[in-house]
Design a protein around this motif. Structure first.
Motif, PDB file in Angstrom:
ATOM      1  N   GLN A  83       0.854  -1.178   0.000  1.00 47.79           N
ATOM      2  CA  GLN A  83       0.000   0.000   0.000  1.00 47.79           C
ATOM      3  C   GLN A  83       0.892   1.229   0.000  1.00 47.79           C
ATOM      4  O   GLN A  83       2.091   1.137   0.223  1.00 47.79           O
ATOM      5  CB  GLN A  83      -0.841   0.035   1.274  1.00 47.79           C
ATOM      6  CG  GLN A  83       0.027   0.154   2.533  1.00 47.79           C
ATOM      7  CD  GLN A  83      -0.770   0.274   3.822  1.00 47.79           C
ATOM      8  OE1 GLN A  83      -1.664   1.084   3.932  1.00 47.79           O
ATOM      9  NE2 GLN A  83      -0.430  -0.559   4.791  1.00 47.79           N
ATOM     10  N   TYR A  84       0.306   2.357  -0.276  1.00 49.72           N
ATOM     11  CA  TYR A  84       0.987   3.600   0.038  1.00 49.72           C
ATOM     12  C   TYR A  84       0.018   4.447   0.813  1.00 49.72           C
ATOM     13  O   TYR A  84      -1.198   4.251   0.716  1.00 49.72           O
ATOM     14  CB  TYR A  84       1.515   4.321  -1.214  1.00 49.72           C
ATOM     15  CG  TYR A  84       0.487   4.683  -2.238  1.00 49.72           C
ATOM     16  CD1 TYR A  84       0.162   3.804  -3.260  1.00 49.72           C
ATOM     17  CD2 TYR A  84      -0.163   5.921  -2.204  1.00 49.72           C
ATOM     18  CE1 TYR A  84      -0.787   4.141  -4.224  1.00 49.72           C
ATOM     19  CE2 TYR A  84      -1.105   6.268  -3.153  1.00 49.72           C
ATOM     20  CZ  TYR A  84      -1.421   5.364  -4.162  1.00 49.72           C
ATOM     21  OH  TYR A  84      -2.356   5.691  -5.099  1.00 49.72           O
ATOM     22  N   ILE A  85       0.510   5.346   1.629  1.00 49.84           N
ATOM     23  CA  ILE A  85      -0.391   6.181   2.400  1.00 49.84           C
ATOM     24  C   ILE A  85      -0.010   7.643   2.218  1.00 49.84           C
ATOM     25  O   ILE A  85       1.071   7.959   1.727  1.00 49.84           O
ATOM     26  CB  ILE A  85      -0.441   5.789   3.892  1.00 49.84           C
ATOM     27  CG1 ILE A  85       0.873   6.051   4.578  1.00 49.84           C
ATOM     28  CG2 ILE A  85      -0.795   4.329   4.066  1.00 49.84           C
ATOM     29  CD1 ILE A  85       0.808   5.771   6.067  1.00 49.84           C
ATOM     30  N   ASP A  86      -0.929   8.503   2.593  1.00 49.69           N
ATOM     31  CA  ASP A  86      -0.725   9.926   2.332  1.00 49.69           C
ATOM     32  C   ASP A  86       0.055  10.619   3.439  1.00 49.69           C
ATOM     33  O   ASP A  86      -0.034  11.832   3.590  1.00 49.69           O
ATOM     34  CB  ASP A  86      -2.088  10.615   2.121  1.00 49.69           C
ATOM     35  CG  ASP A  86      -2.950  10.576   3.368  1.00 49.69           C
ATOM     36  OD1 ASP A  86      -2.633   9.806   4.305  1.00 49.69           O
ATOM     37  OD2 ASP A  86      -3.944  11.311   3.428  1.00 49.69           O
ATOM     38  N   SER A  87       0.777   9.849   4.240  1.00 50.98           N
ATOM     39  CA  SER A  87       1.543  10.427   5.336  1.00 50.98           C
ATOM     40  C   SER A  87       2.913   9.779   5.408  1.00 50.98           C
ATOM     41  O   SER A  87       3.074   8.630   5.037  1.00 50.98           O
ATOM     42  CB  SER A  87       0.823  10.177   6.667  1.00 50.98           C
ATOM     43  OG  SER A  87      -0.488  10.674   6.632  1.00 50.98           O
ATOM     44  N   VAL A 118      14.817   2.281  13.809  1.00 54.41           N
ATOM     45  CA  VAL A 118      13.976   3.380  13.359  1.00 54.41           C
ATOM     46  C   VAL A 118      14.105   3.427  11.846  1.00 54.41           C
ATOM     47  O   VAL A 118      15.214   3.304  11.318  1.00 54.41           O
ATOM     48  CB  VAL A 118      14.461   4.711  13.978  1.00 54.41           C
ATOM     49  CG1 VAL A 118      13.718   5.891  13.402  1.00 54.41           C
ATOM     50  CG2 VAL A 118      14.319   4.675  15.498  1.00 54.41           C
ATOM     51  N   TYR A 119      13.005   3.568  11.149  1.00 52.44           N
ATOM     52  CA  TYR A 119      13.047   3.542   9.687  1.00 52.44           C
ATOM     53  C   TYR A 119      11.946   4.434   9.134  1.00 52.44           C
ATOM     54  O   TYR A 119      10.850   4.478   9.673  1.00 52.44           O
ATOM     55  CB  TYR A 119      12.843   2.104   9.198  1.00 52.44           C
ATOM     56  CG  TYR A 119      13.300   1.865   7.771  1.00 52.44           C
ATOM     57  CD1 TYR A 119      14.636   2.012   7.426  1.00 52.44           C
ATOM     58  CD2 TYR A 119      12.397   1.474   6.788  1.00 52.44           C
ATOM     59  CE1 TYR A 119      15.063   1.772   6.134  1.00 52.44           C
ATOM     60  CE2 TYR A 119      12.820   1.231   5.481  1.00 52.44           C
ATOM     61  CZ  TYR A 119      14.159   1.379   5.163  1.00 52.44           C
ATOM     62  OH  TYR A 119      14.590   1.147   3.890  1.00 52.44           O
ATOM     63  N   ARG A 120      12.264   5.120   8.065  1.00 51.71           N
ATOM     64  CA  ARG A 120      11.284   6.038   7.495  1.00 51.71           C
ATOM     65  C   ARG A 120      10.725   5.512   6.178  1.00 51.71           C
ATOM     66  O   ARG A 120      11.473   5.043   5.335  1.00 51.71           O
ATOM     67  CB  ARG A 120      11.926   7.398   7.240  1.00 51.71           C
ATOM     68  CG  ARG A 120      11.060   8.336   6.418  1.00 51.71           C
ATOM     69  CD  ARG A 120      11.722   9.688   6.228  1.00 51.71           C
ATOM     70  NE  ARG A 120      10.858  10.583   5.492  1.00 51.71           N
ATOM     71  CZ  ARG A 120      11.002  10.857   4.193  1.00 51.71           C
ATOM     72  NH1 ARG A 120      11.960  10.299   3.494  1.00 51.71           N
ATOM     73  NH2 ARG A 120      10.180  11.692   3.592  1.00 51.71           N
ATOM     74  N   ILE A 121       9.423   5.611   6.048  1.00 57.49           N
ATOM     75  CA  ILE A 121       8.782   5.333   4.758  1.00 57.49           C
ATOM     76  C   ILE A 121       8.069   6.610   4.326  1.00 57.49           C
ATOM     77  O   ILE A 121       7.145   7.078   4.993  1.00 57.49           O
ATOM     78  CB  ILE A 121       7.775   4.178   4.872  1.00 57.49           C
ATOM     79  CG1 ILE A 121       8.520   2.907   5.289  1.00 57.49           C
ATOM     80  CG2 ILE A 121       7.064   3.954   3.550  1.00 57.49           C
ATOM     81  CD1 ILE A 121       7.623   1.769   5.622  1.00 57.49           C
ATOM     82  N   PRO A 122       8.528   7.172   3.227  1.00 58.61           N
ATOM     83  CA  PRO A 122       7.960   8.462   2.826  1.00 58.61           C
ATOM     84  C   PRO A 122       6.522   8.341   2.325  1.00 58.61           C
ATOM     85  O   PRO A 122       6.130   7.287   1.805  1.00 58.61           O
ATOM     86  CB  PRO A 122       8.873   8.916   1.676  1.00 58.61           C
ATOM     87  CG  PRO A 122       9.995   7.939   1.602  1.00 58.61           C
ATOM     88  CD  PRO A 122       9.572   6.703   2.310  1.00 58.61           C
ATOM     89  N   ALA A 123       5.789   9.405   2.480  1.00 54.27           N
ATOM     90  CA  ALA A 123       4.412   9.454   1.987  1.00 54.27           C
ATOM     91  C   ALA A 123       4.385   9.125   0.494  1.00 54.27           C
ATOM     92  O   ALA A 123       5.256   9.565  -0.260  1.00 54.27           O
ATOM     93  CB  ALA A 123       3.837  10.845   2.230  1.00 54.27           C
ATOM     94  N   ILE A 144       2.794   9.190  12.399  1.00 53.97           N
ATOM     95  CA  ILE A 144       2.099   9.362  11.130  1.00 53.97           C
ATOM     96  C   ILE A 144       2.022  10.867  10.907  1.00 53.97           C
ATOM     97  O   ILE A 144       1.221  11.551  11.526  1.00 53.97           O
ATOM     98  CB  ILE A 144       0.698   8.727  11.196  1.00 53.97           C
ATOM     99  CG1 ILE A 144       0.818   7.247  11.559  1.00 53.97           C
ATOM    100  CG2 ILE A 144      -0.041   8.914   9.880  1.00 53.97           C
ATOM    101  CD1 ILE A 144      -0.501   6.571  11.867  1.00 53.97           C
ATOM    102  N   ASP A 145       2.910  11.342  10.079  1.00 49.90           N
ATOM    103  CA  ASP A 145       3.016  12.776   9.884  1.00 49.90           C
ATOM    104  C   ASP A 145       2.110  13.180   8.735  1.00 49.90           C
ATOM    105  O   ASP A 145       2.363  12.855   7.586  1.00 49.90           O
ATOM    106  CB  ASP A 145       4.471  13.120   9.559  1.00 49.90           C
ATOM    107  CG  ASP A 145       4.630  14.573   9.171  1.00 49.90           C
ATOM    108  OD1 ASP A 145       3.693  15.364   9.420  1.00 49.90           O
ATOM    109  OD2 ASP A 145       5.678  14.923   8.612  1.00 49.90           O
ATOM    110  N   THR A 146       1.047  13.880   9.082  1.00 44.59           N
ATOM    111  CA  THR A 146       0.024  14.138   8.087  1.00 44.59           C
ATOM    112  C   THR A 146       0.208  15.461   7.353  1.00 44.59           C
ATOM    113  O   THR A 146      -0.711  15.939   6.718  1.00 44.59           O
ATOM    114  CB  THR A 146      -1.369  14.141   8.748  1.00 44.59           C
ATOM    115  OG1 THR A 146      -1.367  15.175   9.743  1.00 44.59           O
ATOM    116  CG2 THR A 146      -1.656  12.819   9.407  1.00 44.59           C
ATOM    117  N   SER A 147       1.409  16.031   7.449  1.00 42.20           N
ATOM    118  CA  SER A 147       1.539  17.369   6.859  1.00 42.20           C
ATOM    119  C   SER A 147       1.382  17.343   5.343  1.00 42.20           C
ATOM    120  O   SER A 147       1.122  18.362   4.733  1.00 42.20           O
ATOM    121  CB  SER A 147       2.874  18.002   7.265  1.00 42.20           C
ATOM    122  OG  SER A 147       3.933  17.170   6.895  1.00 42.20           O
TER     123      SER A 147
END
Ligand code: NAG
Ligand code: NAG
Ligand code: NAG
Length: 456
Positions: A83-87, A118-123, A144-147
C-alpha cells in the motif's frame, strides 16, 4: 465533491476548536479540544493476522494536519499488504523483527528491521511489511506525519495489493483500461482483483515464503522474474498472494522499460539501542536522534527520542522551544506534569505502560518515574533539527545560567539567596528523587491519551 468539501469543513472546525484559546473549560474532563481530537485510540483495521490502531494527535494553533501515533501489531508469518499512504511514517520496532519491502528509486528494496530500529517510509511510496520473527508477534510504534496528507481522517491508505477486501486501487479503473495496461485477459484480471478477502494484514502461506522472497530479491532482475514465475507455478493453493502476480507485473513492466541494471543505495535504518546515550547519569539516560544521526529524518521533519529514568528520578522541568513532543510509555509507570503559560498546572497525570502523551511547544513539563521501578518512554518530536530543550531546574538550567542580579530581582530576593536557591541542585537534566512527598491530586487529564496497554 460536495462530500469532500463537507469533510474538509468539518475538519477545519475540528482543528479550530482544538486551539488553545477560547475553549470552554468543561470542568472535570478538561479542555474542550479533547472532545474533538483527544479521543481514545481508534482501531483502523483488524484482521485475524494483526491490527493497527491510531491515536489522533494534536496540532497547535493553526496546525491543520497534526501528527498521529500508530500502533501496528502483526502475528507471526503475516504480511501487511502493499500500500501507500498519504503520510510520512517513521517506524520504531518495539518488538520482533520485520522486513519492509518498498519501491525506492523504482526498485523493490527490502530492509530487515530488528528491535530498536527506526526507519522512514515516505508518503506516497508503496511498501509492504512482513513479520519475519519465528513465533513472535511484531509490534511497531510509528509516527504518522500528516503534513502532506489529504486531510481526510487520520490518514488514508491506498492498497496496491488487494481483492474484495481491501480493494486494490487498481480496481477503480475501467477493466478495459486495465486489460490493456497489464496486457492480460479479463479472466486473469478478475482473478487478481477479487481473490484476496482477508483484509490488509494476512497470513502468508508456506513457512519459507519470506525467505524465498529474500533470496529472490538478491537475484539479478531477470532471474528474479523467472524465479517468481516458477514460484507462481508451484504455488497453486487457494491462498496464493494475489498481489504477487500484480507486483510481478508492475516490477516486470518497469524492468522492460528501464532495461539495464542499477545498484540502488538502500536507505539504512537506525538502531536506537545501539548507540551511546546523549546524556547519562546515575538517575537515567536519554537518547535523541535527529537528522544528523539519521538523515531520512530531515525529510520528515521529525525527531525521535528514548528516555530511561531510574525509579523515582525525573527529567528536570524543561521546555521544547522548537517542537511539539509526543511520548509513549514503553515500560514502567510514573507521572507527567505540564504547565500553562500563566503558571498553573495544565496536567499532572499518572501514566503507565502504553499511555501516550503529548506536550505542546513552549509548555514547560517534566516526567517522573514512579518509585516502584524505572520508566522508559519513547517518542517523536516535530523537529528533525537538534531539539535543544531548555531546562528550568538543575545544573545547566536557564536559571543557573542566568543567575545574577536581574533574575534575583525578578524573584524579589537578594542575589545571594537566589544563588543559594538555584545552586542547591548539583545534578542536571535527570534528577534524583525528591525526598518523599505526596503527589498532588490528579488534574484533568488533558493532553493524555490512554489505553494502549495491550499493544505495547
Ligand atoms: C502482450 O502479450 C502478448 C502475448 O501474451 C505479447 O505477444 C505482446 O507482445 C504483449 N504486448 C505488450 C505490449 O507487452
Ligand atoms: C532502564 O534502566 C533500568 C535500570 O534503571 C534497566 O534495568 C533497564 O534495562 C533499562 N532499560 C533499557 C531499555 O535499557
Ligand atoms: C491559566 O490558563 C489556563 C489556560 O489558558 C486557564 O484555563 C486558566 O483558567 C488560567 N488560570 C489562571 C489562574 O489564570
Amino acid at each position: 465533491m460536495a462530500r469532500i468539501l463537507l469533510l474538509l469543513a468539518f475538519y477545519f472546525l475540528a482543528a479550530t476548536a482544538n486551539e488553545y484559546e477560547g475553549e470552554g473549560e468543561g470542568g472535570g474532563k478538561g479542555r474542550g479540544g479533547e472532545m474533538f481530537l483527544l479521543q481514545d485510540s481508534k482501531q483502523v483495521l483488524k484482521t485475524k493476522a494483526g491490527e493497527m490502531r491510531v491515536m489522533r494527535g494534536f496540532g497547535g494553533r493553526g496546525v491543520v494536519n497534526p501528527m498521529h501515533i500508530g500502533f501496528i501489531s502483526m502475528e507471526p508469518k503475516s504480511l501487511f499488504i502493499p500500500q501507500y499512504i498519504d503520510s510520512d511514517l517513521i517506524l520504531f520496532i518495539r518488538r520482533g523483527e520485520a522486513k519492509i519491502g518498498w519501491i525506492y528509486k523504482d526498485e523493490l528494496v527490502e530492509k530487515k528491521l530488528k528491535i530498536g530500529d527506526v526507519y522512514r517510509i515516505p508518503a506516497g511510496y508503496t511498501f509492504y511489511m512482513v513479520n519475519i520473527a519465528k513465533g513472535q508477534r511484531l509490534q511497531i510504534v510509528c509516527s504518522i506525519d500528516t503534513s502532506e496528507s489529504l486531510g481526510l481522517g487520520a490518514f488514508q491508505s491506498f492498497f496496491i495489493g488487494g481483492g474484495s477486501h481491501p480493494k486494490s486501487v487498481l480496481a477503480g479503473f475501467d477493466p478495459r483500461t486495465l486489460k490493456s495496461a497489464f496486457n492480460v485477459s479479463s479472466s486473469e484480471l478478475d482473478e487478481i482483483l477479487t481473490r484476496q478477502q482477508k483484509g490488509p494484514i494476512i497470513y502468508i502461506t508456506g513457512a519459507d515464503e519470506p525467505s524465498k522472497w529474500a533470496s529472490i530479491m538478491q537475484l539479478k532482475q531477470k532471474e528474479r522474474l523467472e524465479q517468481v514465475k516458477s514460484m507462481e507455478d508451484e504455488d497453486e493453493e487457494e491462498s496464493t498472494w494475489t498481489w504477487r502476480k500484480l507486483l510481478k507485473s508492475v516490477v516486470g513492466k518497469e524492468k522492460n522499460m528501464k532495461g539495464g541494471k542499477r545498484t540502488v543505495q538502500l536507505p539504512d535504518s537506525y538502531n536506537i539501542y545501539d548507540r551511546k546515550p546523549n546524556y547519562k547519569n546515575n538517575y537515567g539516560w536519554s537518547i535523541a536522534v535527529d537528522e544528523n544521526d539519521y538523515y531520512p529524518l530531515s525529510h520528515s521533519g521529525i525527531g525521535v527520542y528514548l528516555v530511561n529514568l531510574t525509579a523515582g528520578s525525573m527529567m528536570a522541568p524543561h521546555v521544547n522551544p522548537t517542537a511539539i513532543e509526543y511520548g509513549i510509555v514503553l515500560s514502567g509507570s510514573g507521572s507527567i506534569q505540564v504547565v500553562f503559560p500563566n503558571g498553573t498546572s495544565a496536567m499532572n497525570a499518572e501514566v503507565k505502560e502504553g499511555d501516550v502523551f503529548w506536550v505542546p511547544r513552549y509548555f514547560p513539563f517534566c516526567q517522573i518515574a514512579s518509585r516502584t521501578g524505572p520508566m522508559e518512554f519513547f517518542g517523536f518530536t516535530t523537529s528533525a533539527r537538534k531539539n535543544r530543550p531548555q531546562f528550568l531546574a538543575g545544573e545547566s538550567s536557564v536559571l543557573q545560567s542566568m543567575s545574577g542580579p536581574e533574575l534575583a530581582t525578578a524573584f524579589g530576593v537578594s542575589e545571594e539567596r537566589f544563588r543559594h536557591f538555584v545552586e542547591a541542585q548539583r545534578e542536571s537534566v535527570i534528577l534524583p528523587s525528591a525526598p518523599k512527598k505526596k503527589m498532588t491530586t490528579e488534574e484533568p487529564v488533558a493532553p493524555l491519551i490512554r489505553s494502549f496497554g495491550s499493544l505495547i
